[in-house]
Motif scaffolding. Structure first.
Motif, mmCIF file in Angstrom:
data_model
loop_
_atom_site.group_PDB
_atom_site.id
_atom_site.type_symbol
_atom_site.label_atom_id
_atom_site.label_comp_id
_atom_site.label_asym_id
_atom_site.label_seq_id
_atom_site.Cartn_x
_atom_site.Cartn_y
_atom_site.Cartn_z
ATOM 1 N N TYR A 33 7.984 -9.655 -3.875
ATOM 2 C CA TYR A 33 6.580 -9.264 -4.032
ATOM 3 C C TYR A 33 6.170 -8.261 -2.953
ATOM 4 N N CYS A 36 7.779 -4.888 -3.793
ATOM 5 C CA CYS A 36 7.121 -4.232 -4.928
ATOM 6 C C CYS A 36 5.736 -3.729 -4.552
ATOM 7 N N VAL A 61 2.205 -7.475 -10.437
ATOM 8 C CA VAL A 61 2.996 -8.180 -9.426
ATOM 9 C C VAL A 61 2.124 -9.164 -8.646
ATOM 10 N N LEU A 264 10.121 -9.022 -11.342
ATOM 11 C CA LEU A 264 9.882 -8.352 -10.062
ATOM 12 C C LEU A 264 11.021 -7.392 -9.730
ATOM 13 N N TYR A 268 10.438 -3.379 -9.324
ATOM 14 C CA TYR A 268 10.841 -2.683 -8.098
ATOM 15 C C TYR A 268 11.716 -1.481 -8.418
#
Length: 336
Positions: A33, A36, A61, A264, A268
């Motif tokens: 997290y 990202c 996110v 995620l 990314y």
């Protein structure tokens, strides 16, 4: 030595081990997290192209992180109730875990699953954009989303009813077809995505050479793009459950965080510009229509080049004027 049966001890251990591994996976969620959010926030501050898409990903996110936090918190809370607060529950902590339903935990699990399935289907649609079967892939993807939402909503309704929330058999038995539908979605999307990547790799290699298409066939790219992390976690739950093994208790808890890790990872890669975009398809089409050929270069004669040596000699002449000479020159100038 404990007087409890070995099977009961093993079943209780699976619940405890699952909670511990879930905490480890939540740590992975926190790291992903941060990565990202940092990457997307940098793009948003640049105010470049795709600002709306970056804003959507940033909200996405954050929403996934909230769901992962809620899931981890309530899963830990139920584990504490089963092993500490209500340790004398009839049948032990294992039976308590099966008969205890947490609406926030179940809601976070289902919502994160919907988010993961939707993102995977969206990535598959992006990969098949500008193809002849784009409409077919989009139609199948929409039907899959409807199936996932329908089964997930029905499971939430069943486990939320007071008459069924304490019936572990009813809730967990219906969880099996729900996870099966989600696994079927991931397998279908994974196969379609990998097939498209391999096809694009063949086209790029045919036009530009074998070395230019390796990025699309790399193992890491396929694992991330196809969200195999979530597919493997689903199989690890479904197989022990079908075999009536207590190991399903551990993998069911792990599944809640693994289905957040997969999207995620994809986001990314998208934010870093390493995933498939619409430009890849356009580039492949243009390159396939106008093949590039290497320009011929005239041969270079090294012996002739060595013989033609240019020698440059530089000479510097310096003149030093003393203060006395300057005064004499000034006196002569005045006399004149």
């Amino acid at each position: 030595m404990s007087d409890l049966p070995a099977y009961q001890i093993f079943a209780e251990g699976t619940w405890l081990y699952g909670a511990i591994v879930t905490g480890v996976l939540y740590g992975v969620v926190v790291v992903l997290y941060i990565m990202c959010a940092r990457s997307i926030w940098g793009r948003m501050r640049a105010h470049g192209i795709g600002c709306n898409k970056n804003l959507f990903f940033f909200c996405y996110v954050n929403f996934l992180f909230i769901l992962g936090t809620v899931y981890f918190a309530f899963n830990t809370w139920i584990t504490q109730l089963g092993f500490i607060n209500d340790r004398n529950y009839p049948g032990g902590p294992s039976i308590f875990e099966e008969n205890t339903s947490s609406p926030p935990l179940n809601t976070a699990f289902v919502l994160s699953n919907w988010c993961a399935d939707t993102l995977m289907i969206w990535r598959c649609i992006v990969v098949y954009r500008d193809t002849k079967i784009h409409f077919l892939v989009t139609t199948i993807g929409v039907l899959m989303i409807i199936a996932s939402v329908a089964t997930g909503s029905l499971w939430l309704v069943i486990v939320s009813r007071p008459a069924q929330s304490g019936n572990g058999w009813m809730s967990f038995s219906f969880l099996f077809p729900y996870i099966s539908v989600s696994l079927a979605i991931n397998i279908f999307v994974s196969l379609f995505t990998v097939s498209r990547l391999m096809y694009h790799r063949a086209r790029v290699s045919r036009v530009l050479g074998p070395g230019h298409g390796t990025i699309y066939a790399s193992f890491a790219a396929m694992i991330v793009e196809s969200a195999a992390v979530y597919s493997i976690s689903s199989l690890l739950y479904l197989i022990p459950y079908a075999a009536n093994s207590p190991l399903a208790n551990s993998f069911m808890q792990i599944l809640g965080e693994s289905q957040i890790i997969a999207p995620l990872l994809i986001i990314y890669r998208v934010s870093e510009g390493k995933a498939w975009t619409h430009g890849h398809t356009r580039t492949a089409t243009l390159n396939n229509s106008h093949p590039m050929r290497p320009m011929p270069h005239p041969p270079i004669n090294l012996s002739q080049q060595r013989s033609e040596v240019l020698n440059i000699e530089v000479t510097f002449e310096t003149t030093k004027h003393t203060d006395l000479e300057n005064k004499r020159n000034d006196a002569v100038a005045i006399a004149v």
